[in-house]
Scaffold this motif. Structure first.
Motif, PDB file in Angstrom:
ATOM      1  N   ALA A   1     -10.685  30.019 -42.578  1.00  0.00           N
ATOM      2  CA  ALA A   1     -10.845  31.405 -43.030  1.00  0.00           C
ATOM      3  C   ALA A   1     -11.942  31.478 -44.076  1.00  0.00           C
ATOM      4  CB  ALA A   1      -9.531  31.933 -43.600  1.00  0.00           C
ATOM      5  N   ALA A   2     -12.507  32.657 -44.234  1.00  0.00           N
ATOM      6  CA  ALA A   2     -13.539  32.853 -45.259  1.00  0.00           C
ATOM      7  C   ALA A   2     -13.334  34.204 -45.940  1.00  0.00           C
ATOM      8  CB  ALA A   2     -14.915  32.788 -44.628  1.00  0.00           C
ATOM      9  N   VAL A   3     -13.426  34.182 -47.295  1.00  0.00           N
ATOM     10  CA  VAL A   3     -13.363  35.437 -48.062  1.00  0.00           C
ATOM     11  C   VAL A   3     -14.676  35.513 -48.817  1.00  0.00           C
ATOM     12  CG1 VAL A   3     -12.037  36.814 -49.694  1.00  0.00           C
ATOM     13  CG2 VAL A   3     -10.908  34.968 -48.433  1.00  0.00           C
TER      14      VAL A   3
ATOM     15  N   ASP B   1      -6.863  30.627 -35.745  1.00  0.00           N
ATOM     16  CA  ASP B   1      -5.788  29.634 -35.856  1.00  0.00           C
ATOM     17  C   ASP B   1      -4.669  30.094 -36.794  1.00  0.00           C
ATOM     18  OD1 ASP B   1      -7.197  28.044 -34.212  1.00  0.00           O
ATOM     19  OD2 ASP B   1      -7.785  26.538 -35.725  1.00  0.00           O
ATOM     20  N   LEU B   2      -5.028  30.925 -37.754  1.00  0.00           N
ATOM     21  CA  LEU B   2      -4.048  31.318 -38.770  1.00  0.00           C
ATOM     22  C   LEU B   2      -3.205  32.506 -38.307  1.00  0.00           C
ATOM     23  CD1 LEU B   2      -6.287  31.129 -41.983  1.00  0.00           C
ATOM     24  CD2 LEU B   2      -4.829  29.342 -41.015  1.00  0.00           C
TER      25      LEU B   2
ATOM     26  N   LEU C   1      -3.943  33.650 -49.456  1.00  0.00           N
ATOM     27  CA  LEU C   1      -4.182  32.741 -48.331  1.00  0.00           C
ATOM     28  C   LEU C   1      -3.891  31.288 -48.696  1.00  0.00           C
ATOM     29  CD1 LEU C   1      -7.532  34.147 -46.887  1.00  0.00           C
ATOM     30  CD2 LEU C   1      -5.230  34.508 -46.022  1.00  0.00           C
ATOM     31  N   GLY C   2      -3.996  30.992 -49.967  1.00  0.00           N
ATOM     32  CA  GLY C   2      -3.830  29.614 -50.414  1.00  0.00           C
ATOM     33  C   GLY C   2      -5.103  28.862 -50.112  1.00  0.00           C
ATOM     34  N   ASN C   3      -5.389  27.842 -50.834  1.00  0.00           N
ATOM     35  CA  ASN C   3      -6.641  27.126 -50.615  1.00  0.00           C
ATOM     36  C   ASN C   3      -6.415  25.620 -50.595  1.00  0.00           C
ATOM     37  OD1 ASN C   3      -9.283  26.599 -50.202  1.00  0.00           O
ATOM     38  ND2 ASN C   3      -9.994  28.068 -51.746  1.00  0.00           N
TER      39      ASN C   3
END
Ligand SMILES: [Zn+2]
Length: 395
Positions: free
Chosen positions: A327-329, A345-346, A393-395
């Motif tokens: 993911a990208a923010v 995938d998420l 989202l958690g990293n």
């Protein structure tokens, strides 16, 4: 001097009076303004779709003029001194309204005669004039024919004559509308064109209307509204347009006959530069995302850029996902926007996250489960939302 409660209306008896002396017959103070009446006036009061005249009474500015029964009431901020006063009206304003009003009669008559389009209402101001017609549309060809016919009648110098008749005689004239409750009707005849019962100010001959140009049409309540200008206003508009064109030609360093080619050339060059820039940005984004990924600790990439456009963020986020990020923010201070994307995938829905949570940060936006965008009012809210989403989202 007119009878009590009745103003002698010079705009009817002699429409060429722009300056005169009068006796003040009344001055009453209402809501911070003076309502002044005179024994005689050339100030045309607002009515019949024609705006009022403006000017001065004993040097005091007249801000509005209205009809009250048989009297004309002049609204002034300061009370004129003395009982005998010198009055002046703004000649250009009157002339513009008179030309537009007379032009409107002719235009309405031609629309009716040529295409059965009846005028429902008129709108006149210093800068514009329009009539609303009871037809849903007029073709370009019809508009051109109308304009041509109106200007032919203007050039032919048809006399415009004013006379009065009793109501009982109205049947002798093909009047479209007869005003209610008036015994003595004021008839305006455009020689060989039409008769009209009208209380406005008119020119003496169609040639005094000056050239008339239809500007545009718009659809209002299922009808056509026809915008036009004529006479002095048309000349003023032409001067404004010439000046605008001169500015454009100077800025583009070109002449009138080459300006379109010049614009095409600039557009082509701009497009070529944009294509070149996009290709270069793509190469740059390759390097940027490689470095970016190397710095990330988890499967989600997050960063706020100071100067990127949202379109550029989109290229960067696409590459990040291609290169294995889940993911990208990405945010940009330049446009106060955030793009949230994921590779599928998420088990998250980017669009839903934005829709549900952005409003709490004064933001708005939306998108699909894999890509969404939000707009914020300032960088502070953008930063707060960025921290929230990356935390979420958690990293
Ligand atoms: Zn009229």
């Amino acid at each position: 001097m007119g009878a009590k409660g009745m103003t002698e209306k010079l705009f009817y008896t002699d429409p060429k009076v722009f300056e005169w002396d009068a006796e003040v017959t009344g001055a009453a103070f209402h809501d911070g303004l003076w309502h002044v009446t005179l024994d005689k006036t050339a100030f045309y009061p607002e009515g019949g779709g024609q705006p009022c005249d403006l000017g001065t009474i004993a040097g005091k500015e007249v801000i509005h003029v209205m009809k009250k029964g048989e009297e004309v009431v002049h609204i002034v901020k300061e009370k004129p001194e003395g009982t005998r006063v010198h009055c002046q009206i703004d000649k250009i304003r009157r002339l513009v309204h008179t030309q537009h009003h007379s032009g409107q009669h002719l235009l309405a008559a031609v629309c009716l005669k040529m295409y059965g389009a009846k005028t429902l209402s008129i709108h006149l101001s210093m800068n514009s004039a329009a009539i609303e017609l009871d037809v849903p549309a007029l073709s370009d060809e019809q508009l051109e024919n109308i304009e041509k016919e109106v200007n032919r009648l203007i050039l032919s110098g048809r006399r415009i004559r004013i006379f009065y008749i009793n109501r009982a005689e109205a049947g002798r004239y093909d009047l479209d509308e007869i005003p209610e409750g008036i015994e003595r009707l004021r008839i305006v005849e455009i020689e060989g064109v039409e008769y009209n019962a009208c209380g406005g100010t008119h020119v003496g001959s169609t040639s005094e209307i000056g050239p008339l140009k239809i500007l545009k049409t718009e659809r209002v309540r299922g009808h056509v509204r026809l915008h036009f200008i004529c006479g002095i206003r048309l000349f003023e508009d032409y001067k404004e347009k010439l000046s605008l064109l001169a500015d454009i030609l100077e800025k583009l360093s070109t002449a009138q006959d080459t300006v379109l080619q010049k614009i095409e050339k600039i557009k082509k060059e701009l497009k070529e530069k944009e294509q070149k820039y996009n290709a270069l940005f793509d190469e740059y984004a390759e390097l940027l995302t490689d470095r970016f990924i190397a710095e990330q600790k988890g499967p989600t990439a997050g960063k706020i850029f100071p100067d990127k456009t949202v379109k550029e963020l989109s290229v960067i986020s696409h590459k990040l996902l291609q290169k294995g990020m889940k993911a990208a923010v990405l945010g940009t201070i330049l446009e106060n926007k955030i793009i949230l994307s994921q590779n599928g995938d998420l088990a998250i829905d980017c669009g839903k996250i934005i829709k549900q949570h952005a409003p709490a940060f004064s933001g708005k936006g939306g998108g699909t489960p894999v890509k969404a965008q939000a707009q914020f009012p300032d960088s502070e809210k953008l930063n707060e939302f960025f921290r929230f989403v990356t935390g979420h989202l958690g990293n």
